[in-house]
Design an enzyme around this catalytic site. Structure first.
Site, PDB file in Angstrom:
ATOM      1  N   ASN A   1       0.686  -1.100  -0.007  1.00  0.00           N
ATOM      2  CA  ASN A   1       0.257   0.117   0.027  1.00  0.00           C
ATOM      3  C   ASN A   1       0.189   1.101   0.000  1.00  0.00           C
ATOM      4  O   ASN A   1       1.075   1.655   1.138  1.00  0.00           O
ATOM      5  CB  ASN A   1      -0.783  -0.219   1.456  1.00  0.00           C
ATOM      6  CG  ASN A   1      -1.896   1.251   1.057  1.00  0.00           C
ATOM      7  OD1 ASN A   1      -1.649   1.956   0.351  1.00  0.00           O
ATOM      8  ND2 ASN A   1      -2.292   1.154   2.434  1.00  0.00           N
TER       9      ASN A   1
ATOM     10  N   LYS B   1       0.003   4.369  -0.525  1.00  0.00           N
ATOM     11  CA  LYS B   1      -0.990   5.600   0.091  1.00  0.00           C
ATOM     12  C   LYS B   1      -0.305   6.451  -0.819  1.00  0.00           C
ATOM     13  O   LYS B   1      -0.600   6.088  -1.811  1.00  0.00           O
ATOM     14  CB  LYS B   1       0.201   5.783   1.181  1.00  0.00           C
ATOM     15  CG  LYS B   1      -0.078   4.489   2.958  1.00  0.00           C
ATOM     16  CD  LYS B   1      -0.360   4.744   3.889  1.00  0.00           C
ATOM     17  CE  LYS B   1      -0.076   3.131   4.667  1.00  0.00           C
ATOM     18  NZ  LYS B   1      -0.242   3.495   6.144  1.00  0.00           N
TER      19      LYS B   1
ATOM     20  N   HIS C   1      -9.526   1.057   3.748  1.00  0.00           N
ATOM     21  CA  HIS C   1      -8.915   0.698   4.999  1.00  0.00           C
ATOM     22  C   HIS C   1      -8.842   2.432   5.817  1.00  0.00           C
ATOM     23  O   HIS C   1      -9.736   3.439   6.353  1.00  0.00           O
ATOM     24  CB  HIS C   1      -7.427   1.939   3.821  1.00  0.00           C
ATOM     25  CG  HIS C   1      -6.616   2.042   4.051  1.00  0.00           C
ATOM     26  ND1 HIS C   1      -6.525   2.848   5.686  1.00  0.00           N
ATOM     27  CD2 HIS C   1      -5.203   0.723   4.747  1.00  0.00           C
ATOM     28  CE1 HIS C   1      -4.612   2.232   5.846  1.00  0.00           C
ATOM     29  NE2 HIS C   1      -3.753   1.323   5.834  1.00  0.00           N
TER      30      HIS C   1
ATOM     31  N   GLU D   1      -7.623   4.830   6.958  1.00  0.00           N
ATOM     32  CA  GLU D   1      -6.837   6.206   7.048  1.00  0.00           C
ATOM     33  C   GLU D   1      -8.504   7.072   6.086  1.00  0.00           C
ATOM     34  O   GLU D   1      -9.401   7.709   6.541  1.00  0.00           O
ATOM     35  CB  GLU D   1      -6.178   5.895   6.029  1.00  0.00           C
ATOM     36  CG  GLU D   1      -5.056   6.485   6.991  1.00  0.00           C
ATOM     37  CD  GLU D   1      -3.443   5.131   6.612  1.00  0.00           C
ATOM     38  OE1 GLU D   1      -3.069   5.394   5.439  1.00  0.00           O
ATOM     39  OE2 GLU D   1      -2.947   5.263   7.264  1.00  0.00           O
TER      40      GLU D   1
ATOM     41  N   GLU E   1      -6.293  -5.132  10.056  1.00  0.00           N
ATOM     42  CA  GLU E   1      -5.366  -4.002  10.419  1.00  0.00           C
ATOM     43  C   GLU E   1      -5.424  -3.454  11.982  1.00  0.00           C
ATOM     44  O   GLU E   1      -6.467  -2.005  11.536  1.00  0.00           O
ATOM     45  CB  GLU E   1      -5.131  -2.459   9.072  1.00  0.00           C
ATOM     46  CG  GLU E   1      -4.741  -3.325   8.058  1.00  0.00           C
ATOM     47  CD  GLU E   1      -4.016  -2.504   7.331  1.00  0.00           C
ATOM     48  OE1 GLU E   1      -2.864  -2.763   6.724  1.00  0.00           O
ATOM     49  OE2 GLU E   1      -4.505  -1.217   6.258  1.00  0.00           O
TER      50      GLU E   1
ATOM     51  N   GLY F   1       1.838   2.127  11.162  1.00  0.00           N
ATOM     52  CA  GLY F   1       2.574   2.938  10.685  1.00  0.00           C
ATOM     53  C   GLY F   1       3.422   3.343  12.004  1.00  0.00           C
ATOM     54  O   GLY F   1       4.023   4.065  12.784  1.00  0.00           O
TER      55      GLY F   1
ATOM     56  N   SER G   1       2.130  -1.961  10.285  1.00  0.00           N
ATOM     57  CA  SER G   1       3.727  -2.216  10.821  1.00  0.00           C
ATOM     58  C   SER G   1       5.010  -3.537  10.731  1.00  0.00           C
ATOM     59  O   SER G   1       5.731  -3.721  11.520  1.00  0.00           O
ATOM     60  CB  SER G   1       4.278  -2.126  12.218  1.00  0.00           C
ATOM     61  OG  SER G   1       3.852  -0.575  12.823  1.00  0.00           O
TER      62      SER G   1
END
Ligand code: PGA
Length: 245
Positions: free
Chosen positions: A10, A12, A96, A98, A166, A172, A207
């Site tokens: 990904n 992003k 996702h 985000e 996730e 992250g 991560s």
């Protein structure tokens, strides 16, 4: 032995079209060509046509990080699943965290997107996961159940349902979830899928890097990974793959 995992990158909101092309060319030089069909790149919108061109001479999977649930129309700024398919995409990320957090996507919207992708013969990679506070309150299972219930109930999948767990708190931050936490969630999602007569392809994201992927790959039933930061450099991404083979 062939590579037994699906490795998804990904990117992003990173990489312009030139950077995407250079990355893909390096990857196709690095990876054994018969393994590339286990690798999927999720690129930002401006780089999608580059992947469409580059995949003509290679077998990697690719797709967008988001799409609309309609094929076309007055939806300024959106990606059409029909056009994605037309360009040769194989997959698309949906839900996702985000997108859910920053762009207010709710479970029903995610469900409609999954349906549109299936209709267009694209494989949705459905992201689910809980916030830190939700885990601390012991609500991880109920959050993921809520995120998946409509999808599993309403949608017929031609093949397995690809779900990327996730946990938001593990994205992250250099520290993935514990293998036991991932394993517990995998079992729970497996039971949910079985209760709706669906086959599961369970991925983990959050991560993942080359130092932890080997240990994570030993979790029973895990079918692959969704990798953000550690996928951005082609050599790092290749090393991550090498730690698994
Ligand atoms: P990360 O991102 O690997 O950088 O934690 C994963 C993701 O958000 O899909």
């Amino acid at each position: 032995m062939t590579f037994p995992f699906l490795l998804c990158a990904n990117w992003k909101m990173n990489k312009n079209p030139e950077e995407a092309r250079s990355y893909i060319r390096q990857i196709t030089d690095l990876f054994p060509s018969d393994e590339l069909n286990k690798i999927v790149f999720f690129a930002p919108a401006f780089a999608l046509s580059v992947l469409s061109e580059e995949c003509r001479s290679s077998s990697f999977g690719w797709g967008a990080q988001n799409c609309h649930f309609e094929d076309k129309g007055a939806f300024t700024g959106e990606n059409s699943p029909l056009v994605l398919k037309h360009m040769g995409a194989t997959h698309c990320l949906v839900g996702h965290s985000e997108r859910r957090q920053l762009f207010f996507e709710d479970d029903l919207l995610v469900q409609k997107k999954v349906k549109a992708l299936i209709k267009n013969n694209l494989q949705p990679v459905i992201c689910v996961g809980e916030h830190k506070e939700e885990r601390e309150k012991g609500n991880s299972f109920s959050v993921v159940e809520r995120q998946l219930a409509g999808i599993l109930k309403q949608i017929d999948f031609p093949d397995s349902v690809c779900i990327a767990y996730e946990p938001i708190w593990a994205i992250g931050n250099h520290q993935p979830a514990q293998p036991s936490q991932i394993d517990d969630m995998r079992k729970h999602v497996q039971e949910m899928c079985e209760s709706f007569g669906k086959k599961l392809c369970f991925l983990y994201g959050g991560s993942v890097n080359r130092s932890n992927i080997k240990e994570l790959s030993q979790i029973a039933g895990i079918k692959g990974f969704l990798v953000g930061g550690a996928s951005l450099d082609p050599h790092d991404f290749f090393k991550l793959y090498c730690s698994l083979v």
